[in-house]
Write an enzyme that holds these catalytic residues in place. Structure first.
Site, PDB file in Angstrom:
ATOM      1  N   ASP A  65       0.847  -1.188   0.000  1.00 51.36           N
ATOM      2  CA  ASP A  65       0.000   0.000   0.000  1.00 51.36           C
ATOM      3  C   ASP A  65       0.886   1.243   0.000  1.00 51.36           C
ATOM      4  O   ASP A  65       2.094   1.152   0.199  1.00 51.36           O
ATOM      5  CB  ASP A  65      -1.025   0.001   1.143  1.00 51.36           C
ATOM      6  CG  ASP A  65      -0.411   0.013   2.529  1.00 51.36           C
ATOM      7  OD1 ASP A  65       0.822  -0.151   2.645  1.00 51.36           O
ATOM      8  OD2 ASP A  65      -1.156   0.196   3.501  1.00 51.36           O
ATOM      9  N   TYR A  67       2.915   4.768   0.773  1.00 48.00           N
ATOM     10  CA  TYR A  67       3.548   5.353   1.946  1.00 48.00           C
ATOM     11  C   TYR A  67       2.524   6.257   2.632  1.00 48.00           C
ATOM     12  O   TYR A  67       1.728   6.923   1.977  1.00 48.00           O
ATOM     13  CB  TYR A  67       4.774   6.175   1.541  1.00 48.00           C
ATOM     14  CG  TYR A  67       5.888   5.359   0.929  1.00 48.00           C
ATOM     15  CD1 TYR A  67       6.598   4.430   1.673  1.00 48.00           C
ATOM     16  CD2 TYR A  67       6.240   5.523  -0.410  1.00 48.00           C
ATOM     17  CE1 TYR A  67       7.630   3.686   1.114  1.00 48.00           C
ATOM     18  CE2 TYR A  67       7.271   4.784  -0.985  1.00 48.00           C
ATOM     19  CZ  TYR A  67       7.959   3.864  -0.212  1.00 48.00           C
ATOM     20  OH  TYR A  67       8.973   3.130  -0.774  1.00 48.00           O
ATOM     21  N   PHE A  78       6.585   1.703  -4.264  1.00 50.81           N
ATOM     22  CA  PHE A  78       7.999   1.863  -3.900  1.00 50.81           C
ATOM     23  C   PHE A  78       8.541   3.262  -4.211  1.00 50.81           C
ATOM     24  O   PHE A  78       9.684   3.572  -3.893  1.00 50.81           O
ATOM     25  CB  PHE A  78       8.896   0.815  -4.575  1.00 50.81           C
ATOM     26  CG  PHE A  78       8.686  -0.580  -4.060  1.00 50.81           C
ATOM     27  CD1 PHE A  78       9.190  -0.966  -2.827  1.00 50.81           C
ATOM     28  CD2 PHE A  78       7.967  -1.509  -4.795  1.00 50.81           C
ATOM     29  CE1 PHE A  78       8.981  -2.250  -2.340  1.00 50.81           C
ATOM     30  CE2 PHE A  78       7.762  -2.795  -4.323  1.00 50.81           C
ATOM     31  CZ  PHE A  78       8.268  -3.169  -3.092  1.00 50.81           C
ATOM     32  N   HIS A 188      11.343  -9.690   0.149  1.00 53.43           N
ATOM     33  CA  HIS A 188      11.059  -8.254   0.033  1.00 53.43           C
ATOM     34  C   HIS A 188      12.347  -7.452   0.216  1.00 53.43           C
ATOM     35  O   HIS A 188      13.246  -7.872   0.955  1.00 53.43           O
ATOM     36  CB  HIS A 188      10.034  -7.860   1.109  1.00 53.43           C
ATOM     37  CG  HIS A 188       9.390  -6.538   0.887  1.00 53.43           C
ATOM     38  ND1 HIS A 188       9.965  -5.359   1.316  1.00 53.43           N
ATOM     39  CD2 HIS A 188       8.237  -6.201   0.288  1.00 53.43           C
ATOM     40  CE1 HIS A 188       9.178  -4.361   0.990  1.00 53.43           C
ATOM     41  NE2 HIS A 188       8.113  -4.831   0.355  1.00 53.43           N
TER      42      HIS A 188
END
Length: 222
Positions: A65, A67, A78, A188
């Site tokens: 989701d 920031y 990202f 990740h």
């Protein structure tokens, strides 16, 4: 809000947009933005689609989701706005690019718009979030929509590279036809996962370009 979704994606996602659940989702999102501060700004909620048209699509990167800090989210997973400090996960992404491609790339901005404009869909599973509340909009219905987006891409396109980083993204890849597309999975890029040896060395960036070149598509300038 939907006025900001590009025509190329509107055509692909028409049946989804006309679905009752999606109409409810938009109403719920409107309500959340009226109740308090949410990110990204309304006009950037569908920015991932507007920066990467369906007909130009080469790569899909799936995030979780947006920031949730002030001024950070710009509608691309990202990615952060130019003036924002590069987040730890993105720093690790840039580090892997350098290691993988044997380059010395020292970015001054974490804005990934230049990736999107080369045909990379930077898709968060949830497209909105309340300020300072990570995951706060995960129950609104976004996941149903983004699952449908992934399936439409899989069904209606060929030779797309899907980069699935972390368990959450890997689960989102359940509807991808792996006979038609390249799916690359790893841990990740967050510091916790990366420092446990689950991210660095995955070489996803060179593997992506090798696959694109093999399929007569222009390689990504990472």
């Amino acid at each position: 809000m939907l006025n900001s979704l590009s025509p190329s994606w509107n055509a692909i996602l028409k049946s989804e947009i006309e679905n009752d659940y999606f109409k409810d989702l938009i109403l719920n999102v409107e309500n959340e933005y009226e109740k308090g501060i949410c990110y990204p700004p309304k006009n950037l909620i569908f920015e991932a689609f507007n920066q990467c048209f369906f007909e130009d699509l080469k790569v899909v990167i799936i995030g979780q989701d947006p920031y949730h800090g002030k001024g950070e989210a710009n509608g691309l997973c990202f990615s952060v706005n130019d003036s924002i400090k590069i987040p730890p996960s993105l720093r690790n992404i840039f580090r892997e690019i350098n290691d993988d491609l044997e380059t010395i790339f020292i970015p001054t901005s974490g804005n990934l718009q230049r990736w999107a404009q080369q045909g990379i869909l930077l898709l968060n599973a949830t497209l909105t979030v309340a300020e300072n509340q990570a995951g706060s909009h995960q129950k609104l219905g976004w996941e149903t929509f983004t699952d449908a987006v992934i399936k439409q891409i899989s069904d209606q396109n060929e030779n797309v590279v899907f980069l699935l980083w972390g368990n959450f993204a890997i689960k989102k890849g359940k509807n991808i036809d792996r006979n038609k597309h390249l799916v690359l999975e790893s841990g990740h890029p967050s510091p916790l996962s990366a420092n446990q040896g689950k991210w660095f060395g995955n070489k996803h960036f060179s593997k992506t370009n090798t696959y694109l070149k093999f399929n007569n598509k222009k390689e990504i300038n990472w």
